[in-house]
Write a protein that holds these residues in place. Structure first.
Motif, short mmCIF file in Angstrom:
data_model
loop_
_atom_site.label_atom_id
_atom_site.label_comp_id
_atom_site.label_asym_id
_atom_site.label_seq_id
_atom_site.Cartn_x
_atom_site.Cartn_y
_atom_site.Cartn_z
N ILE A 124 0.84 -1.21 0.00
CA ILE A 124 0.00 0.00 0.00
C ILE A 124 0.87 1.26 0.00
O ILE A 124 0.65 2.18 -0.80
N PHE A 125 1.86 1.30 0.89
CA PHE A 125 2.75 2.47 0.95
C PHE A 125 3.56 2.61 -0.34
O PHE A 125 3.80 3.72 -0.82
N GLY A 126 4.01 1.46 -0.89
CA GLY A 126 4.77 1.49 -2.13
C GLY A 126 3.94 2.01 -3.29
O GLY A 126 4.41 2.80 -4.12
N LEU A 127 2.68 1.57 -3.36
CA LEU A 127 1.77 2.03 -4.41
C LEU A 127 1.47 3.51 -4.26
O LEU A 127 1.45 4.27 -5.25
N LEU A 128 1.25 3.93 -3.03
CA LEU A 128 0.98 5.35 -2.76
C LEU A 128 2.19 6.21 -3.14
O LEU A 128 2.04 7.25 -3.80
N ALA A 129 3.38 5.75 -2.76
CA ALA A 129 4.60 6.49 -3.10
C ALA A 129 4.83 6.53 -4.60
O ALA A 129 5.22 7.57 -5.16
N ALA A 130 4.56 5.42 -5.29
CA ALA A 130 4.74 5.37 -6.74
C ALA A 130 3.81 6.35 -7.44
O ALA A 130 4.22 7.05 -8.38
N GLN A 131 2.57 6.42 -7.00
CA GLN A 131 1.60 7.31 -7.63
C GLN A 131 1.92 8.77 -7.35
O GLN A 131 1.88 9.61 -8.26
N LEU A 132 2.26 9.09 -6.11
CA LEU A 132 2.50 10.49 -5.74
C LEU A 132 3.80 11.03 -6.32
O LEU A 132 3.86 12.18 -6.75
N THR A 133 4.86 10.21 -6.32
CA THR A 133 6.15 10.69 -6.82
C THR A 133 6.14 10.88 -8.33
O THR A 133 6.97 11.63 -8.86
N ASP A 134 5.22 10.23 -9.03
CA ASP A 134 5.12 10.43 -10.47
C ASP A 134 4.42 11.74 -10.81
O ASP A 134 4.41 12.16 -11.97
N ARG A 135 3.82 12.39 -9.80
CA ARG A 135 3.03 13.59 -10.05
C ARG A 135 3.74 14.87 -9.59
O ARG A 135 3.16 15.95 -9.65
N ILE A 136 4.98 14.74 -9.09
CA ILE A 136 5.70 15.93 -8.61
C ILE A 136 7.02 16.08 -9.37
O ILE A 136 7.57 15.10 -9.89
N LYS A 137 7.54 17.30 -9.43
CA LYS A 137 8.75 17.60 -10.21
C LYS A 137 9.98 16.90 -9.63
O LYS A 137 10.85 16.46 -10.36
N TRP A 138 10.06 16.86 -8.30
CA TRP A 138 11.23 16.26 -7.66
C TRP A 138 10.95 14.80 -7.30
O TRP A 138 11.50 14.27 -6.34
N GLY A 139 10.15 14.13 -8.13
CA GLY A 139 9.78 12.74 -7.88
C GLY A 139 10.97 11.79 -7.86
O GLY A 139 11.02 10.86 -7.06
N ALA A 140 11.94 12.04 -8.75
CA ALA A 140 13.11 11.15 -8.81
C ALA A 140 13.91 11.21 -7.51
O ALA A 140 14.38 10.16 -7.01
N PHE A 141 14.04 12.41 -6.94
CA PHE A 141 14.75 12.55 -5.66
C PHE A 141 13.98 11.87 -4.54
O PHE A 141 14.57 11.18 -3.69
N ALA A 142 12.66 12.05 -4.53
CA ALA A 142 11.83 11.42 -3.51
C ALA A 142 11.92 9.89 -3.59
O ALA A 142 12.03 9.20 -2.57
N LYS A 143 11.93 9.36 -4.82
CA LYS A 143 12.06 7.91 -4.99
C LYS A 143 13.40 7.40 -4.46
O LYS A 143 13.46 6.33 -3.86
N SER A 144 14.44 8.19 -4.68
CA SER A 144 15.77 7.79 -4.19
C SER A 144 15.79 7.69 -2.67
O SER A 144 16.36 6.77 -2.10
N ILE A 145 15.15 8.66 -2.02
CA ILE A 145 15.11 8.68 -0.55
C ILE A 145 14.30 7.49 -0.04
O ILE A 145 14.70 6.80 0.92
N ILE A 146 13.15 7.21 -0.67
CA ILE A 146 12.30 6.11 -0.22
C ILE A 146 12.96 4.76 -0.48
O ILE A 146 12.82 3.82 0.31
N PHE A 147 13.71 4.67 -1.59
CA PHE A 147 14.36 3.41 -1.94
C PHE A 147 15.63 3.16 -1.13
O PHE A 147 16.09 2.02 -1.02
N MET A 148 16.20 4.20 -0.54
CA MET A 148 17.48 4.10 0.16
C MET A 148 17.53 3.00 1.22
O MET A 148 18.56 2.31 1.35
#
Length: 333
Positions: A124-148
């Motif tokens: 659920i959290f992964g799906l939520l993060a995937a959807q939200l990070t695709d909708r923001i400009k700094w999504g790639a940075f956010a994904k890096s932090i979440i994946f760390m």
């Protein structure tokens, strides 16, 4: 010898050995079946072509037999013998002893709780993060932090979270974030979170959810990007709002990926050991099956019951593995 040099030599010897095996076995095969052109040359070449794939598969098959099949059958054998009686065959006595112990049922109960909570929350959290990070400009940075957290070992993550749950004496400065917030919000005294029966299991689960959310996000993000843009644009033209687009357009098209992520995390949960071992060592009713198996094998020196516990874990994992393989083959057709 320095460990770095030893590691480098191991890699060189391993790679050279594989290349040498494939090269010389191929030459040997050609010399045995095709020494010269003749009446039976075509038939010999066909035989060589039939044998050649198996020759190349042999190292992998030998590795599977040695490191996968043999341990399974040896574990099964040990689960039916008694170490204290010099390996005497005792049938299902080890299983009966295991089922009669309260610690086993505690471990099984906790494992079932992990199975219900961790895969669901991580997905659920992964799906939520995937959807939200695709909708923001700094999504790639956010994904890096979440994946760390995926780059941190389970033991390393456990040490980090043990500090988060740390409790100092009343009146002392709290270095544990959770207790610091608890005291700031008006709590009476710092809590030893990892010793609270039942609830401490959820505090341990939070560590694995934190790690696996990044994995789920990456896989599900790729699946969401695979949803055709034309479908989404058509839904927008028809007046669908963002929630309808997500739940009625995107979700049905990525449900297979969601199930794969769910089952993969489920297998990880069934094998969980490091987090419990590093944070509570199975105390305060946090025992899980892998820790129960470890305690029996290496602390009680009871290889019979420990192997029986290992077989139970394998039987729990096996149906999920079979389902995953069948589902993957179905998708390939």
């Amino acid at each position: 010898m320095h460990p770095a040099i030893q590691g480098l030599l191991t890699i060189i010897i391993g790679v050279s050995g594989c290349v040498g095996y494939f090269y010389f076995s191929n030459i040997l095969l050609d010399k045995v079946f095709c020494p010269a052109r003749g009446i039976h040359a075509g038939r010999n070449i066909n035989r060589a072509n039939i044998i050649r794939p198996w020759l190349f598969l042999f190292p992998a098959l030998a590795g599977l037999l040695l490191y996968l099949a043999y341990p399974v059958f040896e574990t099964l054998r040990l689960s039916l013998t008694d170490r204290r009686l010099d390996g005497a065959f005792v049938g299902f006595d080890n299983y009966r002893q295991m089922f009669s112990e309260q610690k086993f049922w505690e471990a099984l109960r906790n494992n079932l709780m992990w199975l219900l909570v961790v895969p669901a929350m991580s997905t659920i959290f992964g799906l939520l993060a995937a959807q939200l990070t695709d909708r923001i400009k700094w999504g790639a940075f956010a994904k890096s932090i979440i994946f760390m957290p995926m780059a941190i070992s389970f033991v390393g993550a456990s040490v980090i979270w043990k500090l988060v749950y740390d409790a100092r004496p009343e009146g002392a400065d709290q270095i544990g974030i959770l207790n610091a917030v608890y005291i700031f919000m008006g709590g009476d005294a710092p809590q030893t979170w990892l010793t609270l029966p039942f609830w401490n299991n959820f505090f341990l689960m939070a560590v694995l959810i934190w790690i696996q959310t990044g994995f789920a996000m990456v896989i599900l993000s790729a699946a969401l990007r695979g949803v055709p843009e034309e479908t989404i644009e058509a839904a927008i033209v028809d007046g669908a709002n963002p929630f309808q687009i997500f739940f009625k357009i995107k979700m049905p098209q990525i449900v297979t990926t969601i199930v794969v992520v769910w089952t993969t995390i489920t297998i990880t949960v069934l094998k969980v050991f490091d987090i419990v071992f590093a944070m509570t060592n199975g105390q305060w009713e946090t025992q899980v099956l892998a820790n129960y198996m470890y305690d029996k094998m290496f602390r009680a020196n009871d290889w019979g019951v420990g192997s029986a516990a290992a077989m139970i874990i394998m039987m729990l994992v096996l149906p999920i593995l079979i389902w995953n393989v069948r589902n993957a083959r179905r998708e390939m057709k």
